[in-house]
Every structure is written in structure tokens, then in C-alpha cells.
Design a protein around this motif. Sequence first.
Motif, PDB file in Angstrom:
ATOM      1  N   ARG A  77     -17.353 -19.048   3.602  1.00  0.00           N
ATOM      2  CA  ARG A  77     -16.994 -18.498   4.867  1.00  0.00           C
ATOM      3  C   ARG A  77     -15.676 -19.175   5.561  1.00  0.00           C
ATOM      4  O   ARG A  77     -15.315 -18.609   6.594  1.00  0.00           O
TER       5      ARG A  77
ATOM      6  N   PHE B  38       0.620  -0.990  -0.034  1.00  0.00           N
ATOM      7  CA  PHE B  38       0.083   0.044  -0.070  1.00  0.00           C
ATOM      8  C   PHE B  38       1.101   1.168  -0.018  1.00  0.00           C
ATOM      9  O   PHE B  38       0.521   2.279  -0.598  1.00  0.00           O
TER      10      PHE B  38
ATOM     11  N   TYR C 161      -3.125  -4.013   7.356  1.00  0.00           N
ATOM     12  CA  TYR C 161      -2.887  -4.351   5.879  1.00  0.00           C
ATOM     13  C   TYR C 161      -1.458  -3.821   5.376  1.00  0.00           C
ATOM     14  O   TYR C 161      -1.226  -2.727   5.552  1.00  0.00           O
TER      15      TYR C 161
ATOM     16  N   ARG D 191     -10.919 -18.237   4.516  1.00  0.00           N
ATOM     17  CA  ARG D 191     -10.734 -16.771   4.005  1.00  0.00           C
ATOM     18  C   ARG D 191      -9.477 -16.333   4.277  1.00  0.00           C
ATOM     19  O   ARG D 191      -8.681 -16.897   5.182  1.00  0.00           O
ATOM     20  N   LYS D 192      -8.948 -15.452   3.719  1.00  0.00           N
ATOM     21  CA  LYS D 192      -7.502 -14.948   3.636  1.00  0.00           C
ATOM     22  C   LYS D 192      -6.459 -15.995   3.427  1.00  0.00           C
ATOM     23  O   LYS D 192      -5.433 -16.134   4.557  1.00  0.00           O
TER      24      LYS D 192
ATOM     25  N   THR E 111     -11.259 -12.411  -0.097  1.00  0.00           N
ATOM     26  CA  THR E 111      -9.802 -12.055  -0.798  1.00  0.00           C
ATOM     27  C   THR E 111      -9.809 -10.364  -0.770  1.00  0.00           C
ATOM     28  O   THR E 111      -9.107  -9.839  -1.289  1.00  0.00           O
TER      29      THR E 111
ATOM     30  N   GLN F  69      -7.662  -6.149  -4.786  1.00  0.00           N
ATOM     31  CA  GLN F  69      -7.163  -4.769  -4.778  1.00  0.00           C
ATOM     32  C   GLN F  69      -6.390  -4.424  -5.735  1.00  0.00           C
ATOM     33  O   GLN F  69      -6.355  -3.262  -6.408  1.00  0.00           O
TER      34      GLN F  69
ATOM     35  N   LYS G  59     -12.501  -7.978  -1.143  1.00  0.00           N
ATOM     36  CA  LYS G  59     -13.158  -7.103  -2.117  1.00  0.00           C
ATOM     37  C   LYS G  59     -13.762  -5.773  -1.310  1.00  0.00           C
ATOM     38  O   LYS G  59     -13.787  -4.819  -1.854  1.00  0.00           O
TER      39      LYS G  59
ATOM     40  N   GLY H 124     -20.649 -12.653   2.006  1.00  0.00           N
ATOM     41  CA  GLY H 124     -20.135 -11.342   2.571  1.00  0.00           C
ATOM     42  C   GLY H 124     -19.460 -11.527   3.928  1.00  0.00           C
ATOM     43  O   GLY H 124     -18.630 -10.745   4.366  1.00  0.00           O
TER      44      GLY H 124
ATOM     45  N   VAL I 269     -12.542  -3.789   0.927  1.00  0.00           N
ATOM     46  CA  VAL I 269     -11.169  -2.790   0.855  1.00  0.00           C
ATOM     47  C   VAL I 269     -11.103  -2.390  -0.513  1.00  0.00           C
ATOM     48  O   VAL I 269     -11.085  -1.142  -0.883  1.00  0.00           O
TER      49      VAL I 269
HETATM   50  N1  LIG Z   1      -4.663  -5.933   1.963  1.00  0.00           N
HETATM   51  C1  LIG Z   1      -4.994  -6.710   2.913  1.00  0.00           C
HETATM   52  N2  LIG Z   1      -4.166  -7.624   3.675  1.00  0.00           N
HETATM   53  C2  LIG Z   1      -4.660  -8.386   4.705  1.00  0.00           C
HETATM   54  N3  LIG Z   1      -5.874  -8.684   4.682  1.00  0.00           N
HETATM   55  C3  LIG Z   1      -6.935  -7.997   4.071  1.00  0.00           C
HETATM   56  C4  LIG Z   1      -6.522  -6.960   3.038  1.00  0.00           C
HETATM   57  N4  LIG Z   1      -7.609  -6.335   2.531  1.00  0.00           N
HETATM   58  C5  LIG Z   1      -8.590  -7.294   3.192  1.00  0.00           C
HETATM   59  N5  LIG Z   1      -8.137  -8.050   4.283  1.00  0.00           N
HETATM   60  C6  LIG Z   1      -9.002  -8.866   5.083  1.00  0.00           C
HETATM   61  O1  LIG Z   1      -9.585  -9.781   4.478  1.00  0.00           O
HETATM   62  C7  LIG Z   1     -10.779 -10.354   4.823  1.00  0.00           C
HETATM   63  C8  LIG Z   1     -11.659 -10.869   3.779  1.00  0.00           C
HETATM   64  O2  LIG Z   1     -12.090  -9.393   3.094  1.00  0.00           O
HETATM   65  P1  LIG Z   1     -13.382  -9.309   2.514  1.00  0.00           P
HETATM   66  O3  LIG Z   1     -14.511  -9.431   3.501  1.00  0.00           O
HETATM   67  O4  LIG Z   1     -13.369  -7.883   1.984  1.00  0.00           O
HETATM   68  O5  LIG Z   1     -13.489 -10.387   1.585  1.00  0.00           O
HETATM   69  P2  LIG Z   1     -14.317 -10.526   0.340  1.00  0.00           P
HETATM   70  O6  LIG Z   1     -13.469 -10.700  -0.967  1.00  0.00           O
HETATM   71  O7  LIG Z   1     -15.272  -9.559   0.193  1.00  0.00           O
HETATM   72  O8  LIG Z   1     -15.327 -11.853   0.780  1.00  0.00           O
HETATM   73  P3  LIG Z   1     -16.496 -12.332   0.259  1.00  0.00           P
HETATM   74  O9  LIG Z   1     -16.466 -12.459  -1.145  1.00  0.00           O
HETATM   75  O10 LIG Z   1     -16.892 -13.405   1.035  1.00  0.00           O
HETATM   76  O11 LIG Z   1     -17.448 -11.110   0.424  1.00  0.00           O
HETATM   77  C9  LIG Z   1     -11.090  -9.281   5.893  1.00  0.00           C
HETATM   78  O12 LIG Z   1     -10.969  -9.812   7.211  1.00  0.00           O
HETATM   79  C10 LIG Z   1     -10.401  -8.261   5.598  1.00  0.00           C
HETATM   80  O13 LIG Z   1     -10.082  -7.403   6.740  1.00  0.00           O
END
Ligand SMILES: Nc1ncnc2c1ncn2[C@@H]1O[C@H](COP(=O)(O)OP(=O)(O)OP(=O)(O)O)[C@@H](O)[C@H]1O
Length: 847
Positions: free
Chosen positions: A739, A380, A398, A742-743, A426, A405, A428, A712, A430
Motif C-alpha cells: 500500500r 500509449f 497516463y 506505489r508508482k 504498478t 501493461q 495491473k 489492491g 489498467v
Molecule cells: N500507465 C500508467 N501511468 C501512470 N500511472 C498509472 C498507469 N497505469 C496505472 N497507473 C496508476 O498506478 C497506480 C497503481 O495502479 P494499480 O492500483 O492498478 O496497481 P496494481 O499493480 O494493481 O497494485 P496492487 O498490486 O496493489 O493491486 C494507480 O494510481 C493507477 O492510476
Amino acid sequence: MLLKLPQQSVCFLNATFSPLPLIRVSPSASSSFLMKSSPIVSKMFTFKLKHRLLSPKLGLQFPNNLGFRAFSTRSRPSSSRGETSASKSLIEDEAELSDWVSGLRTNSLRAGLGTEDEDSDNERKRRGSMKRRRESYDSDGFEGFRGRRERNSDDLDGSRRRGGGDFGARSNSKRRVNDDLDGFRGRRTRNSDDFDGFGRRGSKGDNDFGASQRGSNGLDGFRTRNMMNSDDFDGFGRHNSRKSVYRKRGLKNDMYEEEENEGFLPKRGIGSLQAERSSEFSNRQRGGRSGGVSREDREVFGRKNLMVSDEESDEDERVELSGLGGLLKDDLDDEDEDEEDVSALRGASSLFGEKKDVSAGLESKSPPKGSDSYLSETRFDECAISPLSLKGIRDAGYKKMTLVQEATLPVILRGKDVLAKAKTGTGKTVAFLLWPKEELVDDCIELPSIEVVLQSSPPDRDQKRPPILVLVICPTRELASQAAAEANSLLKYHPSIGVQVVIGGTRLALEQKRLQANPCQILVATPGRLRDHIENTAGFATRLKGIKVLVLDEADHLLDMGFRKEIERIIDAVPKQRQTLLFSATVPDEVRQICHIALKRDYEFINTVQEGSEETHAQVRQSHLVTPLDKHFSLLYVLLKEHISDDVDYKVLVFCTTAMVTKLVANFLGELNLNVREIHSRKPQSYRTRVSDEFRKSKGLILVTSDVSARGVDYPDVTLVIQIGLPADREQYIHRLGRTGRKGKEGQGILLLAPWEEFFLSAIKDLPMTKASSPAVDPDTRKKAKSAYQSWLGYYNSNKNVGRDKYRLVELANEFSRSMGLDNPPAIPKLVLGKMGLRNIPGLRSK
Ligand SMILES: Nc1ncnc2c1ncn2[C@@H]1O[C@H](COP(=O)(O)OP(=O)(O)OP(=O)(O)O)[C@@H](O)[C@H]1O
């Protein structure tokens, strides 16, 4: 966990209610017998079954293929998909419901244990996927569409809903019950989720059972309940949002400009951004220093952009939908859909030929590995993000951008409308929140000036109604709250930028006051509540004229029929001169067909899921188990027990088909002393929020949920996701599974289907799924069966449809007892029988 479920002849009739596998029934005899002895369970777990039973009676046809869209992302003739075209039937009145309950007993259940084995194919894919990285995001064409569900929209106002309800329904959220006799359409109304299959119409926030229970024979003493809504009779009380957009557009600030509705002509900003093509972007990216962001792209950061945001409304309102679901409608709140004829939309695709897919070709600096595979190598702090924003990002933990992103940032910064697809968990949220905020940061310089101007002018309404700049719409309340929380976290060092959330289930008047007292620039909302504000909150519509960025999180769901009309209304209420961002982990072809509803013609499709790879995570082990319905509850119990013994830090989500089923499953798991909470649309929002927060922070907990948690919601470290019954469609399966894992973390998913639901496996056959064997059932369940019997009796006694005929109730209860392998119904304390109004009813034993 390796499931070992032998094909034993142990049948757990009415498994839904009883976790105890006690009866032994030969496979050949099981069919009719099962049905006889598992009337309620059948309703709970199988809408299909229900439909089949009702069809002849109502003159309906029951499609053999309940249609789930094929998993292929390629378009295919709509006829091939029939997603939920199945029908659902409606029960006209309560009497009929009772008949239906009875009818279940006499119908045979096709119970087969056969399961399709996709192992070899899936294994191959899985292996391949491990190698595939996301270096090339692939873009997809605008090809065909896959047939969409054929839900029909209807006009049922929900008030007439009855019977059939979700109780038996398994499918999903989108269904609501309709009374039309064609039964195929249902409509959700705002509280529709609560429809319980027994004709009750719940209202949101009410206790579903509450009403009837309270009025009924004094179950209070009987149940210990904890839930505010008392849906539980057994006294086992137990006890989210995302995305936005930003848009950088030309210099013209049309915040207050009246926009005309003209569809979606690409009247975009004056800026220069629009002509850019994805290919240019890709090229730049490859040459860019920071992998995802080229110099030109970075420059964009420095420019002044307009941002916009807005809010949303509640979820509960949607309308309807149908599909098989009719019978089983479910949580309205979360997932409503309407249905309607989509065929007209299909033909529209040709109009949007200009749309470009960017997807593929975006390369990250270096392919991520291992558990960080969702991360790119772009940091970032390599980007021209303001120091204060960077501080907030750092505080959030982050450092590097996630792949989505990194991929979307440059395009968004160029002011393009974006449709982005990236795997679950992943980042989305943010991706669509961060950049709009940057815009806000820039605008912050101007916002005070705007205020000064307003203050110096004669008092007028606009002074009290500063424009909303960014509007993020989420399909569920939990998701909206979660997105708002994420926004607030990132804006930690920008106190002048306000974020608010408006969601259903809360008092409109309170939100109105809050909106007035604390003006915000970013609004996160659910669709229904947003519409309420548009229609009922003075000056709100004017504030929306300031929208610069519109974000649809879970876009495919919001554009699906359940929300479509709502979204169209909202789009009509915001300026056409805006940037629109659509994000989701799934983007079915049909959504591509209709995304022009929100996007400009030259939007860019950024797909970070490589063509040919799975839409699910390789580190999430997926398995399916097809077994007769009557075994489901016992299997669920065994699966949970095994998982708990394998992982002390277990954190499990159990997805059920409807709110009612969710409640029952939670009750019974609680009865078996598992640490359980429940969440679904029939619970008041305050309860939902509390449980959601608790689950987020906890370990060693099982959350039984309807599809309110399917999309989500970001619960960290979920170790297992169990889906009982047919998911609404392939997409819903993927989101629910998402669910966990994640990450980049590992996870496990188990899909538990009845034999007649096995067809669904074809819709997900491209996913790396193995066939599980049945685990051995805990023999020590007889004792539990006894307490389950009492709970069963209390539960149905409190239901006005089933419980009004005490004689019939006892007959059913005793069938339930037999289904659990008990020779005689367990004796119940006289005091309890008295409270339930069941004294002297033949068939009961007292002590
Ligand atoms: N750059 C980053 N580095 C580390 N963690 C991150 C980063 N951006 C987002 N996260 C974390 O990753 C997790 C998943 O993010 P988020 O809920 O936005 O996923 P998503 O892709 O929207 O998932 P879904 O499709 O289930 O809605 C969250 O805990 C968020 O805080």
C-alpha cells in the motif's frame, strides 16, 4: 525513520489498551507477570498465544511451527510449508470464553526480545535489486508447489462461532472460527469477520459492539462515538477493485450459447491466436518498434474482438478457513477463504504441462529508472488505440505504459489466457481493464445492432437482459469499487459502454433494479454478491452467458481456499469460450498448480518480477521489531509519533489482525489524540466507502485497518505501513506493504511481532528487511493511561461476555491499570460509573 528501541525494562502491559509504558519489569519476571496483567491484550494480539492457552484445555496440539509458507518461490514439499496449519481452537460457549479470558491471566507469556537478524543477507539482496531491472521478466516453471496452508474446510456455518474469535487472533483474514473442537477449521460466513473473540457474532454491517453496547449499561454518555457502529466505546469517532480481462477471440459470438461444463478444455476461440507461443511473442517484442508491442501485436488492436465482462458479488460470503486462524478469524469480507484439502489439487499439476510461461524475456524499450521504474518507454499513443480511448487515458494522466501493461498487452491481444504477476502499485488494473475496453470499442459498432435486433424481435426476457461482456472479480468491496472507478475513468469518452459494480454490504434489491435499469457491458463484482445475483436475480445467469472476458484480480487470493468454491461456481456460470486474465502481485506455487480452474491449458504466465529479485519495492524501507506483546501498543504509539514528527504529510496504514483488534487499536490511538480512522468488515459499507474515500484524499491521517485494505487498494502517497502481529502469510505481508511505495514512490514498512511470532520472519527472509531497535517510549503517558483505563472499562463493560460479571470486570480493569504502571486505578466520575452500572463494585474508585 530510524527506530531506536532500547531493550529497556520498561514494559507496557496490556499495551494493546494502553499506550503508556509505565511499568518496569525485569525481563526475567516479565513472562508470567505479563500474562497476568495483560489478559486482553494477549487476546488481541496473539492468536497463537490464545491457541497455546486453549490447546491443553481442548486437547489440541499446538504446532511449534505455525507454518508460514516459505518464501521461496520454488516448490517445496508441502510438508515444509505448513502455512497456517496451526490450529485454532474454538471455544464452545461463552462460559468457556470467560474461562479463557481468565486463563490468560495465569499463563505465562514467553516473552523474548530476540530477533533474527537478516540484515546482511537482506542488504545484499537489496543492493542487488537496485541494479536489477525488469528487462527480463522471468518465467517460472511449473515446478513444484509449496505446500499450502492446511486449513481445513469446515462446515461450520458461522452461526455457531464463538469465542476465541478473532480477538486474539492475529493472523488474518482468512480464518474464521469454527466450532469444531479440532479447532483447526473455521469457516467464514458472511459476516464472520465480526466475530470478536468474545463469542459475539457480528453481522455485517452491524455494529459489533453496537448491539451489546446499546444494551448494556448505557455507555452512551460515556462514549462519544462517532461510528455508526459504535464499536468504540470511547467516543473517539473516526472515522476501493480492479481488474478485468478482455479477450479477443474468434469470430464466433457465443454470447447466448449455452455452455457446457466441461472443465477447462481449451476450447478456445477459433481464432488463430491460440497457437502462439510465448517465445514467439518475446522475439517479436524484442524486435518490435515500440518495445512492448510489435506490429503484429498492434494489428490485433484493429481486429474485432469479443469482449466480455461481468460482475461480481460480495465479499462476505466466503467460507471459511482455518488455519491458526480459527481462533482469530477476521474479516470475512475481505478475505475469506476456505479451506480444504488441497492435496488433491497438487497432483493435478501434471495435467497442465502445456502451460507456458512467458515471463522472462520481455524487454521494454528501455529500462526505466528512478521513481519511474514502474514505467516502460512505450507510450500509449504509439499503440493502435482508438482516439477516444486515448483521450480517456490522457485525462487519467497516463502517457507511458507501465511494465506490466507493456508486457501483458500483446499477449492479451492475441487472445491468450494470461496469469500475470507484477509488483504492487504498478498498474495491473489498467492492464486488464484497458484492453477489454478496446474490445468494447470495436464491439460498440455491433452493440447497437444487437439491440436493434433484439428490439425488432418479439418481446422476451433477453431484451431486458443484455449480455454482460466483461466480468471482473475482486476479493473486496473497496477493490471492486476502485476497479469500477478506474474503468469508468478510462471509458470517459465511451458513454455507450456501461460499467457497474455489485458488491456485498449493499441491498441486493437495489442492485437488481440498477442492473435492470442500466444494463452494462462491464461488470465488476465481489464473489459472494455475484453468486447472489446468479441465484436470485432474474435473467442474470442468462446475461452472464455473454461473458467474453473474465478477470480475476488478486487471483491468488481468489483461487485460495477461502474463495475457491465461489469462483468455481462463477466459472461454471460463464461460457467456456472466453478469455481469462488472472493478475496479482503474488503468485504462490500452489496457485500455479490450480490456476487451470480458470485458465486454458496454454495460458501464458507473465512474470514481471525478475527471478531472484524481491517481490517488494527497493524504495520501500522494511524493518521488523520483535518485542513482547505488552509493549506493542506503546510502541505503536511511539512509532506513529516519530513518523508524524518526521513527515507532516504523513499518511499511515496500520494493519491489525482482526476487525476487533482494528477497532480497539483505533479507539486507543484516538484516545491519544492521533488523527485516526478505522476500516474493517464490521463497519457498514457506507461507512467503509466514506472512510476509504477520505483516506484516499487526505494527508496527515492514520487509517487503522483489517485486511480489507490489504490488497489492491490504491491510496496515493502512503508514507508508512505498520503491520501489528502476524500476517496471514508471506503474500499478505507483501500486499499490505504494497500500500506504500506505489508508482515508484518511496515508503516505509514496519512489522511488529511478538516473540512467538518471530518464526514468520523466515517466510520473508528474502526480502530486504532490517531489524529495528525499539524506540524510546514517551514517558508522558501516565495521564493518558488514566483515560485509557476508563475507556478500557467502558469497552469491556459493554461486552456481554466480559462485562456480565462486574466483579471480574473490575478485577481485569485494575490489572490493566497496573499494567500501565498505575499504582492505583484512576478515579472515575460517579455519573459515568452509574451509567455503566458499576456503582459500588469493589475495586473501583470514584470521584
Ligand atoms: N500507465 C500508467 N501511468 C501512470 N500511472 C498509472 C498507469 N497505469 C496505472 N497507473 C496508476 O498506478 C497506480 C497503481 O495502479 P494499480 O492500483 O492498478 O496497481 P496494481 O499493480 O494493481 O497494485 P496492487 O498490486 O496493489 O493491486 C494507480 O494510481 C493507477 O492510476
